[in-house]
Design a protein around this motif. Sequence first.
Motif, short mmCIF file in Angstrom:
data_model
loop_
_atom_site.label_atom_id
_atom_site.label_comp_id
_atom_site.label_asym_id
_atom_site.label_seq_id
_atom_site.Cartn_x
_atom_site.Cartn_y
_atom_site.Cartn_z
N ILE A 128 2.31 2.61 -4.14
CA ILE A 128 1.05 3.13 -3.60
C ILE A 128 0.93 2.79 -2.12
O ILE A 128 0.58 3.66 -1.30
N ALA A 129 1.24 1.55 -1.76
CA ALA A 129 1.17 1.14 -0.36
C ALA A 129 2.15 1.94 0.49
O ALA A 129 1.82 2.37 1.61
N ARG A 130 3.35 2.15 -0.03
CA ARG A 130 4.36 2.91 0.72
C ARG A 130 3.87 4.33 1.00
O ARG A 130 3.98 4.84 2.12
N ARG A 131 3.34 4.99 -0.04
CA ARG A 131 2.87 6.37 0.14
C ARG A 131 1.65 6.45 1.06
O ARG A 131 1.45 7.45 1.74
N ALA A 132 0.86 5.39 1.07
CA ALA A 132 -0.31 5.37 1.95
C ALA A 132 0.06 5.01 3.38
O ALA A 132 -0.76 5.18 4.29
N GLY A 133 1.27 4.51 3.57
CA GLY A 133 1.70 4.11 4.91
C GLY A 133 1.06 2.83 5.38
O GLY A 133 0.84 2.64 6.58
N VAL A 134 0.77 1.92 4.43
CA VAL A 134 0.17 0.63 4.77
C VAL A 134 0.98 -0.48 4.10
O VAL A 134 1.79 -0.23 3.22
#
Length: 208
Positions: A39-45
């Motif tokens: 989730i963090a990877r796809r959000a770019g965070v």
Amino acid sequence: MQTAPPRLRADAVRNRERIIAAARETMVEFGAEAPFDEIARRAGVGNATLYRHFMDRRDLIHHVTLSVMSRIADRAECALVEESDAFEALRRFVHDAVEERIGALCPLLSDGVDPAHPDLLAARERLDAAVAAVMGAARDSGQLRTDIAVGDLMVALTQLTRPLPGSGCMDFDRFVHRHLQLFLDGLQTPARSELPGSAVTLEDLRRR
């Protein structure tokens, strides 16, 4: 005296919105146990940013639920305002609403949120009213059969966006709008058959 929570900076708001959007996408694909790293990877965070906004998985699912309900209500309200023909407004809403993939999200959201939370009750009330208004306008125009209620529509949207088990139906999504069109044709008057049972309400769907 209780103080209001501090307002988020613009960049923090954008991060929060990206996380919710990424969580929705990832949970459609992986289910409720979608990896936070993904989730963090796809959000770019970074993971730290994700946890700074959402204390745990339940908190994140809660906000994904609010987001999906708000987006579907937005689609219903826009269709009703922007389409001059009432049934075309209903048709537009139905085709737009499937993009939220509520069939894939329903199982995990129903188990991961508090249905009595004030924010969810308010979001549900707005969504119910928006969908009922679209259907009511189509019914009042004489184009929507009278033995259909909001629950009937939500059952169809849910079933047509529910992922099928196994790997043999990977391209199932490309058929959804075609089958939605068949479903919508069946909603128009004059009715070609008598439906068994009674119109399904939202309360019927919420009974356990």
